[in-house]
Design a protein around this motif. Structure first.
Motif, PDB file in Angstrom:
ATOM      1  N   UNK A   1       0.868  -1.182   0.000  1.00  0.00           N
ATOM      2  CA  UNK A   1       0.000   0.000   0.000  1.00  0.00           C
ATOM      3  C   UNK A   1       0.903   1.230   0.000  1.00  0.00           C
ATOM      4  N   UNK A   2       0.359   2.373  -0.314  1.00  0.00           N
ATOM      5  CA  UNK A   2       1.152   3.606  -0.299  1.00  0.00           C
ATOM      6  C   UNK A   2       1.303   4.149   1.116  1.00  0.00           C
ATOM      7  N   UNK A   3       2.295   4.986   1.302  1.00  0.00           N
ATOM      8  CA  UNK A   3       2.454   5.669   2.588  1.00  0.00           C
ATOM      9  C   UNK A   3       2.944   7.090   2.350  1.00  0.00           C
ATOM     10  N   UNK A   4       2.395   7.999   3.152  1.00  0.00           N
ATOM     11  CA  UNK A   4       2.776   9.416   3.110  1.00  0.00           C
ATOM     12  C   UNK A   4       3.062   9.843   4.551  1.00  0.00           C
ATOM     13  N   UNK A   5       4.342  10.117   4.853  1.00  0.00           N
ATOM     14  CA  UNK A   5       4.759  10.387   6.228  1.00  0.00           C
ATOM     15  C   UNK A   5       5.485  11.718   6.316  1.00  0.00           C
ATOM     16  N   UNK A   6       5.048  12.577   7.202  1.00  0.00           N
ATOM     17  CA  UNK A   6       5.728  13.841   7.511  1.00  0.00           C
ATOM     18  C   UNK A   6       5.831  13.919   9.029  1.00  0.00           C
ATOM     19  N   UNK A   7       6.933  13.429   9.555  1.00  0.00           N
ATOM     20  CA  UNK A   7       7.072  13.240  10.998  1.00  0.00           C
ATOM     21  C   UNK A   7       8.233  14.093  11.512  1.00  0.00           C
ATOM     22  N   UNK A   8       7.900  15.102  12.304  1.00  0.00           N
ATOM     23  CA  UNK A   8       8.899  16.038  12.833  1.00  0.00           C
ATOM     24  C   UNK A   8       9.408  15.540  14.179  1.00  0.00           C
ATOM     25  N   UNK A   9      10.718  15.712  14.400  1.00  0.00           N
ATOM     26  CA  UNK A   9      11.315  15.266  15.655  1.00  0.00           C
ATOM     27  C   UNK A   9      12.558  16.119  15.954  1.00  0.00           C
ATOM     28  N   UNK A  10      12.980  16.185  17.224  1.00  0.00           N
ATOM     29  CA  UNK A  10      14.144  17.010  17.583  1.00  0.00           C
ATOM     30  C   UNK A  10      15.431  16.192  17.696  1.00  0.00           C
ATOM     31  N   UNK A  11      16.548  16.842  17.439  1.00  0.00           N
ATOM     32  CA  UNK A  11      17.868  16.270  17.695  1.00  0.00           C
ATOM     33  C   UNK A  11      18.678  17.271  18.502  1.00  0.00           C
TER      34      UNK A  11
ATOM     35  N   UNK B   1       6.058  18.369  16.064  1.00  0.00           N
ATOM     36  CA  UNK B   1       6.753  18.363  17.350  1.00  0.00           C
ATOM     37  C   UNK B   1       7.204  19.780  17.690  1.00  0.00           C
ATOM     38  N   UNK B   2       6.954  20.197  18.927  1.00  0.00           N
ATOM     39  CA  UNK B   2       7.350  21.533  19.386  1.00  0.00           C
ATOM     40  C   UNK B   2       8.065  21.420  20.722  1.00  0.00           C
ATOM     41  N   UNK B   3       9.262  22.001  20.814  1.00  0.00           N
ATOM     42  CA  UNK B   3       9.944  22.098  22.107  1.00  0.00           C
ATOM     43  C   UNK B   3       9.300  23.244  22.871  1.00  0.00           C
ATOM     44  N   UNK B   4       8.551  22.914  23.887  1.00  0.00           N
ATOM     45  CA  UNK B   4       7.775  23.909  24.627  1.00  0.00           C
ATOM     46  C   UNK B   4       8.591  24.635  25.690  1.00  0.00           C
ATOM     47  N   UNK B   5       9.561  23.928  26.291  1.00  0.00           N
ATOM     48  CA  UNK B   5      10.365  24.543  27.350  1.00  0.00           C
ATOM     49  C   UNK B   5      11.759  23.947  27.315  1.00  0.00           C
ATOM     50  N   UNK B   6      12.778  24.797  27.449  1.00  0.00           N
ATOM     51  CA  UNK B   6      14.151  24.308  27.454  1.00  0.00           C
ATOM     52  C   UNK B   6      14.956  25.142  28.435  1.00  0.00           C
ATOM     53  N   UNK B   7      15.586  24.446  29.385  1.00  0.00           N
ATOM     54  CA  UNK B   7      16.385  25.104  30.418  1.00  0.00           C
ATOM     55  C   UNK B   7      17.747  24.434  30.487  1.00  0.00           C
ATOM     56  N   UNK B   8      18.548  24.829  31.482  1.00  0.00           N
ATOM     57  CA  UNK B   8      19.858  24.206  31.650  1.00  0.00           C
ATOM     58  C   UNK B   8      19.744  22.760  32.113  1.00  0.00           C
ATOM     59  N   UNK B   9      18.559  22.365  32.585  1.00  0.00           N
ATOM     60  CA  UNK B   9      18.350  21.012  33.100  1.00  0.00           C
ATOM     61  C   UNK B   9      17.322  20.201  32.319  1.00  0.00           C
ATOM     62  N   UNK B  10      16.316  20.854  31.754  1.00  0.00           N
ATOM     63  CA  UNK B  10      15.155  20.144  31.226  1.00  0.00           C
ATOM     64  C   UNK B  10      14.877  20.501  29.777  1.00  0.00           C
ATOM     65  N   UNK B  11      14.362  19.512  29.072  1.00  0.00           N
ATOM     66  CA  UNK B  11      13.850  19.694  27.717  1.00  0.00           C
ATOM     67  C   UNK B  11      12.447  19.098  27.707  1.00  0.00           C
ATOM     68  N   UNK B  12      11.446  19.942  27.388  1.00  0.00           N
ATOM     69  CA  UNK B  12      10.055  19.502  27.436  1.00  0.00           C
ATOM     70  C   UNK B  12       9.395  19.784  26.096  1.00  0.00           C
ATOM     71  N   UNK B  13       8.710  18.782  25.540  1.00  0.00           N
ATOM     72  CA  UNK B  13       8.156  18.941  24.191  1.00  0.00           C
ATOM     73  C   UNK B  13       6.825  18.231  24.060  1.00  0.00           C
ATOM     74  N   UNK B  14       6.063  18.653  23.058  1.00  0.00           N
ATOM     75  CA  UNK B  14       4.793  18.003  22.727  1.00  0.00           C
ATOM     76  C   UNK B  14       4.871  17.459  21.310  1.00  0.00           C
TER      77      UNK B  14
END
Length: 316
Positions: A60-70, A122-135
């Protein structure tokens, strides 16, 4: 006699000076032990996208647009682990339905599949010297992108020093009191959908604890949280179907917004809270350079015109 007094005075002064030095050294040692860890100030998070348009690899066909952080700029060993976790979180539903199907899904593929689509924002909602928080906000269609569209959500919270992920049960005590608090806030958003009876609370708590065998047969429950840029909390639960059923586009998650003070009664002893309290904005987020739009599930693409027109017809 006077000479002895002078010697005695010098001795006392020396002892006092020694005591003061020891006290100062002790205070310095205590400060060194108790001081907060430095954390990371100059790391960089580059947003990436996994993109597939109509591959020939499947029947079957597939169409994927998947955002992610590095992430780059933290301990190299932990960096690899963190990047793998963040990538896997983006691929959660795509792995279940597409890349790593179980035997039951494989049978469904043979019978129903014509086009698998997934669009993850994917969105990085909060980033500090200790934490990385994303949705992770996902729209996916496991069989075809018209009558099988689901919208789901996930959160991820990473400790940059240890590389571990904090999940909702790690930071909050999930019990009847929590369920009552969450339901009260959610009812303001979802028109009293969660009710007020004891049975309603028990069902809701079972969602967060993933403890109801009957529900678990048909759905995969994923409690989640993330921290916003102003240090508020989004707390939710996604209810992802394990089987295909035809339906109009639907949201499969519920969530509330609250501040840290409202959660004090439910806090665990997790190190997350110390990290959270000491956190200040740090790091840099770089957007994906060539973010592709999903041909079917993008904001202004394919299927939404169909449902908008169908909605107008049904209204008449």
């Amino acid at each position: 006699m006077e000479e002895q007094s002078r010697k005695k005075g010098k001795l006392i002064a020396t002892v006092i000076a020694g005591i003061l030095i020891l006290l100062a050294a002790g205070a310095a040692s205590v400060w060194y032990v108790m001081r907060p860890p430095k954390g990371y100030e100059d790391y960089r998070v580059q947003m990436q996208q996994y993109y597939v348009e109509y591959s020939d690899e499947y029947d079957y066909w597939d169409v994927l647009t998947i955002e992610y952080p590095e992430i780059d700029g933290i301990d190299s060993e932990k960096q690899d682990e963190v990047n793998a976790m963040m990538y896997d979180a983006a691929m959660d539903r795509t792995n279940y339905w597409h890349f790593e199907p179980n035997d039951e899904v494989k049978e469904l593929q043979k019978e129903h599949y014509s086009l698998f689509c997934s669009d993850v924002d994917c969105t990085v909602k909060y980033h500090s010297q200790y934490l990385l928080s994303m949705s992770y906000d996902e729209i996916y269609a496991p069989a075809n992108p018209v009558w099988y569209i689901s919208m789901t959500k996930r959160g991820m919270n990473i400790d940059l020093l240890t590389g571990e992920e904090y999940k909702l049960p790690d930071i909050l005590r999930l019990d009847e009191e929590f369920a009552a608090f969450w339901a009260e806030r959610a009812n303001e958003v979802y028109d009293d959908f969660f009710g007020e009876e004891k049975e309603d609370r028990e069902t809701l708590l079972a969602w967060f604890l993933k403890s109801d065998e009957e529900w678990n047969t048909y759905y995969e429950f994923q409690p989640y949280f993330y921290v916003t840029d102003n240090k508020e909390f989004i707390i939710g639960v996604s209810i992802d179907p394990k089987y295909i059923s035809a339906h109009e586009p639907q949201e499969d998650f519920y969530e509330i917004r609250c501040d840290a003070q409202e959660l004090e009664a439910f806090r665990t002893e997790s190190q997350f809270w110390e990290r959270y309290e000491l956190s200040e904005p740090a790091g840099e987020i770089e957007e994906c350079a060539e973010l592709q739009t999903n041909l079917w599930l993008g904001d202004i693409e394919g299927v939404w015109d169909y449902w908008e027109e169908k909605g107008d017809l049904l209204a008449h």
